[in-house]
Design a protein around this motif. Structure first.
Motif, PDB file in Angstrom:
ATOM      1  N   TYR A 211       7.508 -16.820   8.089  1.00 36.69           N
ATOM      2  CA  TYR A 211       7.779 -15.484   8.636  1.00 36.69           C
ATOM      3  C   TYR A 211       6.717 -14.973   9.588  1.00 36.69           C
ATOM      4  N   TRP A 212       5.463 -15.132   9.190  1.00 34.30           N
ATOM      5  CA  TRP A 212       4.352 -14.556   9.982  1.00 34.30           C
ATOM      6  C   TRP A 212       4.469 -14.969  11.445  1.00 34.30           C
ATOM      7  N   GLN A 213       4.519 -13.997  12.360  1.00 35.48           N
ATOM      8  CA  GLN A 213       4.637 -14.262  13.790  1.00 35.48           C
ATOM      9  C   GLN A 213       5.965 -14.905  14.189  1.00 35.48           C
ATOM     10  N   GLN A 214       6.932 -14.934  13.257  1.00 30.31           N
ATOM     11  CA  GLN A 214       8.185 -15.626  13.572  1.00 30.31           C
ATOM     12  C   GLN A 214       9.426 -14.782  13.304  1.00 30.31           C
ATOM     13  N   LYS A 215       9.535 -14.252  12.076  1.00 35.55           N
ATOM     14  CA  LYS A 215      10.757 -13.538  11.695  1.00 35.55           C
ATOM     15  C   LYS A 215      10.396 -12.320  10.880  1.00 35.55           C
ATOM     16  N   PRO A 216      11.171 -11.252  11.042  1.00 36.23           N
ATOM     17  CA  PRO A 216      10.919 -10.073  10.208  1.00 36.23           C
ATOM     18  C   PRO A 216      11.366 -10.332   8.764  1.00 36.23           C
ATOM     19  N   LEU A 217      10.806  -9.521   7.866  1.00 34.04           N
ATOM     20  CA  LEU A 217      11.125  -9.703   6.450  1.00 34.04           C
ATOM     21  C   LEU A 217      11.038  -8.375   5.724  1.00 34.04           C
ATOM     22  N   LEU A 218      12.048  -8.069   4.957  1.00 30.25           N
ATOM     23  CA  LEU A 218      12.003  -6.879   4.118  1.00 30.25           C
ATOM     24  C   LEU A 218      11.659  -7.320   2.699  1.00 30.25           C
ATOM     25  N   ILE A 219      10.579  -6.778   2.177  1.00 34.17           N
ATOM     26  CA  ILE A 219      10.129  -7.122   0.829  1.00 34.17           C
ATOM     27  C   ILE A 219      10.416  -5.936  -0.079  1.00 34.17           C
ATOM     28  N   LYS A 220      11.529  -5.965  -0.789  1.00 36.56           N
ATOM     29  CA  LYS A 220      11.873  -4.876  -1.690  1.00 36.56           C
ATOM     30  C   LYS A 220      10.853  -4.846  -2.830  1.00 36.56           C
ATOM     31  N   GLY A 221      10.366  -3.663  -3.128  1.00 37.85           N
ATOM     32  CA  GLY A 221       9.409  -3.537  -4.228  1.00 37.85           C
ATOM     33  C   GLY A 221       8.130  -4.311  -4.017  1.00 37.85           C
ATOM     34  N   GLY A 222       7.703  -4.455  -2.754  1.00 35.89           N
ATOM     35  CA  GLY A 222       6.464  -5.172  -2.470  1.00 35.89           C
ATOM     36  C   GLY A 222       5.284  -4.583  -3.241  1.00 35.89           C
ATOM     37  N   PHE A 223       5.270  -3.272  -3.357  1.00 35.90           N
ATOM     38  CA  PHE A 223       4.283  -2.599  -4.208  1.00 35.90           C
ATOM     39  C   PHE A 223       5.047  -1.908  -5.334  1.00 35.90           C
ATOM     40  N   ALA A 224       4.875  -2.415  -6.536  1.00 33.99           N
ATOM     41  CA  ALA A 224       5.561  -1.821  -7.683  1.00 33.99           C
ATOM     42  C   ALA A 224       4.936  -0.471  -8.002  1.00 33.99           C
ATOM     43  N   ASN A 225       5.781   0.492  -8.400  1.00 31.97           N
ATOM     44  CA  ASN A 225       5.269   1.816  -8.798  1.00 31.97           C
ATOM     45  C   ASN A 225       4.322   2.394  -7.767  1.00 31.97           C
ATOM     46  N   PHE A 226       4.810   2.364  -6.535  1.00 29.72           N
ATOM     47  CA  PHE A 226       3.932   2.780  -5.436  1.00 29.72           C
ATOM     48  C   PHE A 226       3.573   4.260  -5.523  1.00 29.72           C
ATOM     49  N   GLN A 227       2.275   4.557  -5.418  1.00 29.78           N
ATOM     50  CA  GLN A 227       1.785   5.933  -5.377  1.00 29.78           C
ATOM     51  C   GLN A 227       1.205   6.183  -3.983  1.00 29.78           C
ATOM     52  N   ASP A 228       1.671   7.225  -3.331  1.00 28.27           N
ATOM     53  CA  ASP A 228       1.103   7.560  -2.016  1.00 28.27           C
ATOM     54  C   ASP A 228      -0.396   7.842  -2.138  1.00 28.27           C
ATOM     55  N   PRO A 229      -1.217   7.195  -1.338  1.00 30.27           N
ATOM     56  CA  PRO A 229      -2.657   7.462  -1.376  1.00 30.27           C
ATOM     57  C   PRO A 229      -3.014   8.771  -0.664  1.00 30.27           C
ATOM     58  N   ILE A 230      -2.033   9.319   0.033  1.00 33.94           N
ATOM     59  CA  ILE A 230      -2.262  10.543   0.800  1.00 33.94           C
ATOM     60  C   ILE A 230      -0.963  11.329   0.716  1.00 33.94           C
ATOM     61  N   SER A 231      -1.066  12.661   0.731  1.00 33.12           N
ATOM     62  CA  SER A 231       0.161  13.451   0.685  1.00 33.12           C
ATOM     63  C   SER A 231       0.535  13.881   2.099  1.00 33.12           C
ATOM     64  N   ALA A 232       1.754  14.358   2.251  1.00 36.64           N
ATOM     65  CA  ALA A 232       2.202  14.834   3.565  1.00 36.64           C
ATOM     66  C   ALA A 232       1.306  15.988   4.025  1.00 36.64           C
ATOM     67  N   ASP A 233       0.926  16.835   3.088  1.00 38.58           N
ATOM     68  CA  ASP A 233       0.040  17.959   3.447  1.00 38.58           C
ATOM     69  C   ASP A 233      -1.318  17.460   3.924  1.00 38.58           C
ATOM     70  N   GLU A 234      -1.839  16.462   3.230  1.00 39.65           N
ATOM     71  CA  GLU A 234      -3.138  15.916   3.633  1.00 39.65           C
ATOM     72  C   GLU A 234      -3.038  15.292   5.017  1.00 39.65           C
ATOM     73  N   LEU A 235      -1.922  14.627   5.270  1.00 46.52           N
ATOM     74  CA  LEU A 235      -1.732  14.028   6.592  1.00 46.52           C
ATOM     75  C   LEU A 235      -1.684  15.115   7.663  1.00 46.52           C
ATOM     76  N   ALA A 236      -0.934  16.172   7.357  1.00 50.92           N
ATOM     77  CA  ALA A 236      -0.861  17.296   8.293  1.00 50.92           C
ATOM     78  C   ALA A 236      -2.254  17.876   8.525  1.00 50.92           C
ATOM     79  N   GLY A 237      -3.032  17.976   7.435  1.00 50.68           N
ATOM     80  CA  GLY A 237      -4.405  18.491   7.554  1.00 50.68           C
ATOM     81  C   GLY A 237      -5.245  17.647   8.491  1.00 50.68           C
ATOM     82  N   LEU A 238      -5.102  16.328   8.356  1.00 47.47           N
ATOM     83  CA  LEU A 238      -5.831  15.428   9.264  1.00 47.47           C
ATOM     84  C   LEU A 238      -5.455  15.724  10.711  1.00 47.47           C
TER      85      LEU A 238
END
Ligand SMILES: O=C(O)CCC(=O)C(=O)O
Ligand SMILES: O=C(O)CCC(=O)C(=O)O
Ligand SMILES: [Co+2]
Ligand SMILES: [Co+2]
Lengths: 384, 384
Positions: free
Chosen positions: A18-45
């Motif tokens: 795949y790398w440099q060749q084909k796109p790939l969708l990885i469902k659940g690539g990160f299990a139980n994903f927690q946003d490291p930043i919130s939308a508000d924090e992003l807006a603040g930045l």
């Protein structure tokens, strides 16, 4: 720690197929994903003058682009817009951790973390990029379509600062949910439109083109005042047509330039320096006053840990096994003896050092002096 | 016309044994030499703001350097100073003719004509240059000493803007008289001190160093927005040490750069353009109003002759026998079909065209359009 799960693929298979060749969708690539930043924090930045943000809005057929910094986002309503903030890893260490699982690709190929917040209907429109990217879905839901490279696609500017692509056939067309990861190679058209307010994290890569490399080398020769060898032509034949640039002369010009590139030391010293240069301003915060080496030794002996400044580009090169190691930090080169390769690896492989790893730098006066210098430059800092 | 007489040497022997290798004093190189410019005319040039002049004076142990333009020269007295004016061929067509006998060396290697006037005792001090030079003695008498290259010689600055060399052993030590010519290869220390008020004409050459070439190519790629090929790494192996720039990647970086140089068309198009760029301002005088092609045809048919602007760099390159000809004028490239090689040669080999040669440019509409354009740019002009 974010733990990347390629599903049924191994990393080796991903790189091979795949790398440099084909796109790939990885469902659940990160299990139980927690946003490291919130939308508000992003807006603040995005309110900060030093931060590179843009807001893209689609209003019927019209595209609008506003440059940051922003005062407020009220005027944009609750649909059809996306806020994109570049290099969030430079400003937000928690977000910077998202890069770590991708370091099966070397540092020098990794660029930065771009984070977007999009209201429902928000997206930047169909487009393609020159660089690899992994897009991680955070909170929300977003429909992403990706196509294969297609020379018949036309690029156009619906807005002077937006380069988009005409309709493309999608080989991936899915709704991404938190923790899903989408890998897109260079040249693959893609388009993301949010269904719910969404955060997307783009782990972006870089790959120099010939023009970048020649330009970088030219700058290096200039900065270090390296003239190199001069064209010489003893025994040249008399010119019957003085206007001519003959093949022999042109061949020697080419050869002169190729010889420069064949110089192993020059190439290595230049490239590491070039590829580790900061391309945008770092969030440098030099300690005031500077630390003394003895203080650093004390803190590290006590168990303090060091983190590396987000965005700081570090790499190393060892031309020959058992030979000198060239360590590159933020465009500067530090030659090290072969037996210091562990120091180079710790500083470049790891964005944060454990207690034990930190103590490596107290073991000799040279290492202590070096880590003290790096801390006083704001490149490494004590993690609370 | 100045007719260069190498004495017992042929030009071929000079090139084989001296050019770029050993200095040579050619007594009576120009028989019955007449100065193309007078000391007063040179001084007049040095009053002009556009002209690059310097006056170097030795006062006991002290060196003084004054930059032009000058108001007067009275304050300098009647000894121990030298006025040097760069690129006199740009301003004075008679002086420019001194370059013609040296075109057994191709145009692209020739730089310009520097002329100095020195009062008795005047000289710039012992020094060495990076470039070949033929120094022609005009009026007066000057003692010139020249040595072979010597790595043990030290360079120092007796004045911030003067780089001189320590005492050297001379292999040539002679008094030059009008018409004598002194050839000095790069790196040979030399020192001229006038015995009588003297005019010296330096036919200077140029030879790019690796740094100049890489820099020139970088500028070209930028100006023409030539990205070139981008680094790509499908199927790369997983990095165990992400900090490392591994040999394979570095090798590919090198290869990418070398491939650019291996592109024959790019190299040829770039180098001709680069080496024909003006490095200082030309004395461009565009005709006002512009000529129409028909007018030009009329004048040339009547027997008018054209001269080429002094300092204008022109050259051509034909990559393959019977292939296209790239003509380069002042940094611009004009591709011509193979059957137009004579046009390229006439414009580049000759600094002045005879009546017959001028009529070559009336023979086709394309040639006429082209010569009209060149005249309207001030590059060629009607000689009175
Ligand atoms: O987050 C977005 O809306 C755009 C992301 C994208 O196109 C990219 O990272 O290449
Ligand atoms: O004419 C002079 O005094 C200096 C000439 C010289 O050194 C040169 O042309 O290299
Ligand atoms: Co994109
Ligand atoms: Co000289």
């Amino acid at each position: 720690m974010y733990s990347l799960n390629f599903g049924s693929l191994t990393i080796e298979q991903f790189l091979a197929e795949y790398w440099q060749q084909k796109p790939l969708l990885i469902k659940g690539g990160f299990a139980n994903f927690q946003d490291p930043i919130s939308a508000d924090e992003l807006a603040g930045l995005a309110l900060d003058e030093q931060v590179d943000g843009r807001l893209i809005q689609k209003d019927g057929g019209n595209w609008q682009l506003d440059e940051g910094p922003f005062d407020s986002f009220d005027k944009y309503g609750d649909q059809n817009w996306t806020l994109l903030v570049q290099a969030v890893d430079y400003w937000q260490p928690d977000a910077a951790r998202l890069l770590e699982p991708f370091r099966f690709i070397p540092n020098w190929r990794i660029d930065d973390l771009m984070v977007s917040f999009s209201a429902p209907g928000g997206g930047v429109g169909p487009h393609l990029d020159q660089y690899d990217v992994f897009i991680i879905q955070g909170m929300g839901k977003r429909r992403w379509r990706v196509g294969m490279p297609d020379a018949s696609l036309e690029q156009f500017c619906p807005h002077p600062r937006l380069l988009q692509v005409s309709d493309f056939n999608a080989c991936i067309d899915d709704v991404m949910e938190p923790g899903d990861i989408l890998y897109i190679p260079p040249g693959c058209p893609h388009d993301g439109i949010s269904l719910e307010p969404s955060l997307n994290y783009s782990v972006g890569f870089r790959a120099p083109a010939q023009k970048d490399l020649i330009g970088g080398l030219a700058d290096y020769l200039l900065d270090f005042q390296i003239e190199g060898e001069r064209f010489n032509d003893p025994g040249r034949l008399r010119s019957l047509s003085p206007g001519e640039i003959n093949s022999r002369d042109l061949g020697q010009v080419r050869q002169l330039m190729q010889q420069l590139l064949a110089d192993d030391d020059l190439l290595s010293h230049w490239f590491g320096s070039y590829i580790s240069q900061a391309k945008r301003e770092l969030d440098l915060q030099e300690p005031e006053p500077h630390y003394q080496a003895e203080e650093i030794a004390e803190y590290l002996d006590e168990g303090s840990v060091l983190g590396r400044l987000g965005g700081l580009r570090c790499c190393y090169q060892q031309a020959k096994a058992e030979g000198d190691v060239q360590l590159f930090i933020n465009g500067d080169r530090f030659p090290l003896p072969a037996n210091e390769i562990d120091s180079a690896r710790l500083l470049t492989d790891r964005s944060q050092l454990t207690e034990a790893e930190c103590r490596h730098f107290v073991q000799t006066p040279e290492r202590l002096a070096f880590i003290t210098q790096l801390i006083n430059q704001g490149y490494w800092y004590f993690v609370e």
